[in-house]
Design an enzyme around this catalytic site. Sequence first.
Site, PDB file in Angstrom:
ATOM      1  CB  THR A  19      -0.946  -0.017   1.218  1.00  0.00           C
ATOM      2  OG1 THR A  19      -1.810  -1.133   1.069  1.00  0.00           O
ATOM      3  CG2 THR A  19      -1.785   1.237   1.317  1.00  0.00           C
ATOM      4  CB  SER A  63       2.812  -7.845   1.253  1.00  0.00           C
ATOM      5  OG  SER A  63       1.720  -7.843   2.131  1.00  0.00           O
ATOM      6  CB  THR A  96       0.540  -3.747   6.449  1.00  0.00           C
ATOM      7  OG1 THR A  96      -0.671  -3.862   5.703  1.00  0.00           O
ATOM      8  CG2 THR A  96       0.982  -2.306   6.513  1.00  0.00           C
ATOM      9  CG  ASP A  97      -2.309  -7.826   3.889  1.00  0.00           C
ATOM     10  OD1 ASP A  97      -2.494  -6.699   4.385  1.00  0.00           O
ATOM     11  OD2 ASP A  97      -3.192  -8.450   3.259  1.00  0.00           O
TER      12      ASP A  97
HETATM   13  N1  DAS Z   1      -2.615  -4.505   3.059  1.00  0.00           N
HETATM   14  C1  DAS Z   1      -1.828  -3.742   2.132  1.00  0.00           C
HETATM   15  C2  DAS Z   1      -0.773  -2.966   2.830  1.00  0.00           C
HETATM   16  O1  DAS Z   1      -1.088  -2.557   3.916  1.00  0.00           O
HETATM   17  C3  DAS Z   1      -1.379  -4.432   0.913  1.00  0.00           C
HETATM   18  C4  DAS Z   1      -0.209  -5.312   1.090  1.00  0.00           C
HETATM   19  O2  DAS Z   1      -0.004  -5.935   2.123  1.00  0.00           O
HETATM   20  O3  DAS Z   1       0.557  -5.387   0.110  1.00  0.00           O
HETATM   21  O4  DAS Z   1       0.310  -2.721   2.358  1.00  0.00           O
END
Ligand code: DAS
Length: 336
Positions: A19, A63, A96-97
């Site tokens: 993100t 991710s 983040t994932d």
């Molecule tokens: N959930 C999104 C982020 O927070 C997408 C990801 O993990 O790529 O980055």
Amino acid sequence: MTATPEQLPQVRLIATGGTIASRPDPRTGAVGPAVDPAELIAAVPAVADYATVTGEPFAAVASWNMTPAMMFALAQRLDAVLADPQIAGAVVTHGTDTVEETSLLVDLVLQSDKPVCFAVAQRHAAAPGADGPANLTAAVRVAASPAARGRGAMVVANDEIHAAVSVVKTHTTNPATFASPGHGPAGVVTPIGVHFAVPASSRQPLDVEWIEERVALVKLVTSMDDRLLRWFVDDGIAGLVIEGSGAGNVPGTAVPGIEYALDRGLPVVLTSRCHAGALAPNYGTPGGGRTLRDLGVIAGGELTGPKARIALLVLLGLTQDHERIRRHFEGDRYPQ
Ligand code: DAS
């Protein structure tokens, strides 16, 4: 007296997507990685007070599409970059994932003692209150800080620094999503500096040349039987991580599947669905932690299921010796 750009530490940014590097597609509205490393750096002019940042692309993926092979290649690229004596540290922009998986894999295999800081965002670049610029600035400051040396991989978000081994994503959308349950952040980034709450522990990186990707993670819930476990074993996995309940227990109905894996020589690592605390395999009864350990199951310490899978697939690149694998998980590397 302000430092000239030549006097500032040099930090390398490696972009993987997520993100933090995303914006909505103007036609469909779907959010996806679209921001290149130069744009990421240009969006945070304040970093020029702390470091000279150069960037390079590694991937442009969400991710959840990262793979262990990509994580390992990233770690190797990081070691190559950090071998340059001019570079003080690295920042990896990432989704983040799954950053808790990538950062742990990097932490396990990174040979350099220079810091690697993962920078993330919950809100994309075009969203109101986008958190990417603040998180990226903080990550650069940590990567440039001499205090961060010897600490391996970290996730920097919301002005907190979390060790890769303990960090987990706790909330689907809130920018204050990262936590290290049972420990708290390793440090903080404030307007005046980068402060660590705990001394750096002595890192013992694993010197691996390849990783074993065929490691499965199975979450076991009440009344689940052994069929899924047997299916994975018959499908040719090389290692198995199970996520049980409490201090490390699984339904007795699943135990024949665990024995099936152990009988075929697979390492089986036990973790818990609990959000904090180490395993305490004390219980007898079918599926109790003590029963499982007596069968040969390895206790995964404080590692979550996804993290234990990463650790096992790295270890299987190093050794087939189950006692060595046991020492890794049950020794003093992870709290027990
Ligand atoms: N959930 C999104 C982020 O927070 C997408 C990801 O993990 O790529 O980055």
